[in-house]
Motif scaffolding. Structure first.
Motif, mmCIF file in Angstrom:
data_model
loop_
_atom_site.group_PDB
_atom_site.id
_atom_site.type_symbol
_atom_site.label_atom_id
_atom_site.label_comp_id
_atom_site.label_asym_id
_atom_site.label_seq_id
_atom_site.Cartn_x
_atom_site.Cartn_y
_atom_site.Cartn_z
ATOM 1 N N LEU A 170 -42.551 9.007 -0.303
ATOM 2 C CA LEU A 170 -42.621 10.144 0.621
ATOM 3 C C LEU A 170 -42.641 9.643 2.062
ATOM 4 O O LEU A 170 -43.437 8.781 2.427
ATOM 5 N N ASN A 171 -41.782 10.203 2.882
ATOM 6 C CA ASN A 171 -41.708 9.811 4.288
ATOM 7 C C ASN A 171 -42.601 10.682 5.160
ATOM 8 O O ASN A 171 -43.020 11.770 4.772
ATOM 9 N N MET A 205 -38.833 15.930 0.858
ATOM 10 C CA MET A 205 -40.256 16.256 0.918
ATOM 11 C C MET A 205 -40.968 15.221 1.782
ATOM 12 O O MET A 205 -40.734 14.015 1.650
ATOM 13 N N THR A 206 -41.795 15.693 2.689
ATOM 14 C CA THR A 206 -42.469 14.796 3.630
ATOM 15 C C THR A 206 -43.937 15.174 3.775
ATOM 16 O O THR A 206 -44.353 16.284 3.442
ATOM 17 N N ILE A 207 -44.712 14.237 4.286
ATOM 18 C CA ILE A 207 -46.119 14.483 4.578
ATOM 19 C C ILE A 207 -46.427 13.922 5.960
ATOM 20 O O ILE A 207 -45.651 13.141 6.508
ATOM 21 N N SER A 269 -48.446 7.164 4.635
ATOM 22 C CA SER A 269 -47.465 6.755 3.683
ATOM 23 C C SER A 269 -46.161 7.315 4.117
ATOM 24 O O SER A 269 -46.110 8.252 4.829
ATOM 25 N N GLY A 270 -45.079 6.765 3.636
ATOM 26 C CA GLY A 270 -43.803 7.304 4.025
ATOM 27 C C GLY A 270 -43.048 6.166 4.631
ATOM 28 O O GLY A 270 -43.448 5.037 4.532
ATOM 29 N N PRO A 290 -53.252 12.758 3.176
ATOM 30 C CA PRO A 290 -52.034 12.310 2.699
ATOM 31 C C PRO A 290 -51.717 10.978 3.112
ATOM 32 O O PRO A 290 -52.110 10.517 3.982
ATOM 33 N N LYS A 291 -51.254 10.289 2.662
ATOM 34 C CA LYS A 291 -50.690 9.034 2.633
ATOM 35 C C LYS A 291 -49.714 8.855 3.723
ATOM 36 O O LYS A 291 -49.194 9.769 4.171
ATOM 37 N N ARG A 292 -49.426 7.709 4.057
ATOM 38 C CA ARG A 292 -48.344 7.515 4.969
ATOM 39 C C ARG A 292 -47.656 6.248 4.661
ATOM 40 O O ARG A 292 -48.246 5.232 4.530
ATOM 41 N N LYS A 293 -46.437 6.291 4.692
ATOM 42 C CA LYS A 293 -45.659 5.146 4.375
ATOM 43 C C LYS A 293 -44.910 4.833 5.636
ATOM 44 O O LYS A 293 -44.248 5.667 6.132
ATOM 45 N N VAL A 294 -45.044 3.680 6.199
ATOM 46 C CA VAL A 294 -44.354 3.429 7.437
ATOM 47 C C VAL A 294 -43.452 2.238 7.319
ATOM 48 O O VAL A 294 -43.883 1.180 6.976
ATOM 49 N N LYS A 295 -42.219 2.425 7.590
ATOM 50 C CA LYS A 295 -41.321 1.318 7.519
ATOM 51 C C LYS A 295 -41.292 0.724 8.868
ATOM 52 O O LYS A 295 -40.463 1.050 9.634
ATOM 53 N N SER A 296 -42.232 -0.055 9.222
ATOM 54 C CA SER A 296 -42.210 -0.620 10.514
ATOM 55 C C SER A 296 -42.383 -2.075 10.289
ATOM 56 O O SER A 296 -42.532 -2.534 9.200
#
Length: 311
Positions: A170-171, A205-207, A269-270, A290-296
Motif C-alpha cells: 500500500l502506498n 488503494m492508499t493510506i 507504509s507505502g 496505518p502503516k507507511r511504506k516509503v520508497k526513499s
C-alpha cells in the motif's frame, strides 16, 4: 522450519520484478507464542441471530464490534452466522499488485469495495522496537532496498520485509481512500486496512503514512493529491523547526539550505521516491496507525502509524 501462519504452499504469484518474500496469513511472533485466551477473558456479546433481522448477527450494534473486538468462535450465540470474525476468517477484498508510475509497486482494488469494508490485514513479523532498531542496522549493512515496518502499539512493530502479505505494498497518499484500524482478535492486537470511501475496481488503494520527520534528507511525496504536502512529514514539528519555512496563504513548504547533519526516520507504509540512504535514525514512539511504506533512500520504510519507511 515453517511457522504458524506461513502459507503452506509457500508459493505466491508475484509480477516479474517484485522482490520475493515469504507469504504469511497471520502475524509471526519471534520471541513468544500467540496468546491463548482464558475463558474468563473472552468477550461475549449479547447478540442473538434473528432470521428476520440480518443486522442481529453481530454487525454494527454488537458490543464487540463497537469496541473493535472480534467475537470468539464457539462462544458467540450467533454461531456460524456471526459477522464479526473477519480477521479470523480472512474475509479479504480482492486486490491486485500493479506497477505505478514512478512510485514502485502498489495495490489496487480487483472488485468494487464499499466504504467501511475490511480489505486486508497487515501481516508480518511482530518484534519489539529495540529489535526493529537492530534490524534496521542489518538491513542498512546488507543494502536491503525495500523495508516495511509499521508500528503496532507502544511495544511492538510489524516488520513485513522478509515475511508478510500484499498489505505491505500500500502506498502513501495525502488524500488516502483507506485507513488502518487496530482490532483485538483472540487477545492479540492486529492491524487491519479498511476503506474510507467507496473504491471502484481498478482504483489504487492508499493510506496516510503519518510520516514523522526528525532529521535527514527530505523525502518528496509523489502522491499527486490536490492537498499534497510536497514532502513526507512536512507538517511535523521537527520539519518546521529545522530547515523549512511555512509559506503564508498556503499549506506547502519550501526547502531552505541547511548545514545541519541529518539522519532519516520514516514512519508508515507505502512507497514514494528513492534516494541515497542516510545514517540509521533514532527511533521514537509515535501514535499508532496505518502503516507507511516509503520508497526513499532506495528503501521503503514504515514505522509508526497506527496505524505504515526510510531508515
Amino acid at each position: 522450519m515453517m511457522h504458524s501462519g506461513e502459507d503452506k504452499s509457500n508459493v505466491v504469484q508475484l509480477p516479474e520484478g517484485v522482490t520475493p518474500f515469504i507469504h504469511i496469513t497471520q502475524n509471526v511472533f519471534l520471541r513468544r507464542k500467540h496468546k491463548k485466551l482464558k475463558e474468563d477473558d473472552i468477550a461475549i456479546c449479547q447478540c442473538k441471530y434473528d432470521t428476520s433481522d440480518p443486522e442481529s448477527a453481530c454487525v454494527e450494534r454488537c458490543l464487540n464490534v463497537l469496541t473493535n473486538t472480534e467475537c470468539t468462535r464457539g462462544y458467540c450465540q450467533c454461531g456460524d452466522t456471526c459477522e464479526n470474525q473477519i480477521f479470523q476468517k480472512r474475509e479479504y477484498a480482492k486486490t491486485k499488485l500493479f506497477r505505478t508510475n514512478g512510485r514502485g509497486w502498489g495495490l489496487l482494488a480487483d472488485e468494487n469495495i464499499k466504504a467501511g469494508q475490511f480489505i486486508i490485514e497487515y501481516c508480518g513479523e511482530v518484534i519489539s522496537h529495540e529489535a526493529a532498531k537492530k534490524r534496521s542496522h542489518v538491513y542498512e549493512a546488507h543494502e536491503v532496498k525495500d523495508t516495511y515496518i509499521i508500528s503496532l502499539d507502544a511495544n511492538y512493530v510489524i516488520d513485513s520485509t522478509r515475511k508478510g502479505n500484499f498489505a505491505r505494498f500500500l502506498n502513501h497518499s495525502c488524500r488516502p481512500n483507506c485507513e488502518t484500524r487496530k482490532w483485538t482478535v483472540l487477545g492479540e492486537t492486529r492491524l487491519g486496512i479498511f476503506a474510507m470511501k467507496d473504491i471502484s475496481v481498478g482504483m489504487e488503494m492508499t493510506i496516510n503514512y503519518y510520516f514523522e520527520w526528525y532529521a535527514g534528507a527530505t523525502v518528496p511525496c509523489l502522491c499527486g493529491a490536490a492537498n499534497c504536502c510536497i514532502f513526507l512529514g512536512a507538517k511535523s514539528q521537527r520539519f518546521k523547526e529545522y530547515n523549512h519555512v511555512w509559506k503564508d496563504g498556503n499549506d506547502r513548504y519550501k526547502v531552505e539550505p541547511s548545514n545541519r547533519s541529518h539522519k532519516n526516520y520514516n514512519i508508515g507504509s507505502g512507497s514514494t521516491t528513492k534516494m541515497k540512504s542516510q545514517r540509521i535514525p533514532k527511533w521514537k514512539k509515535s501514535r499508532c496507525i496505518p502503516k507507511r511504506k516509503v520508497k526513499s533512500s532506495s528503501r521503503k520504510q514504515v514505522i509508526k502509524g497506527s496505524t505504515r519507511r526510510s531508515y
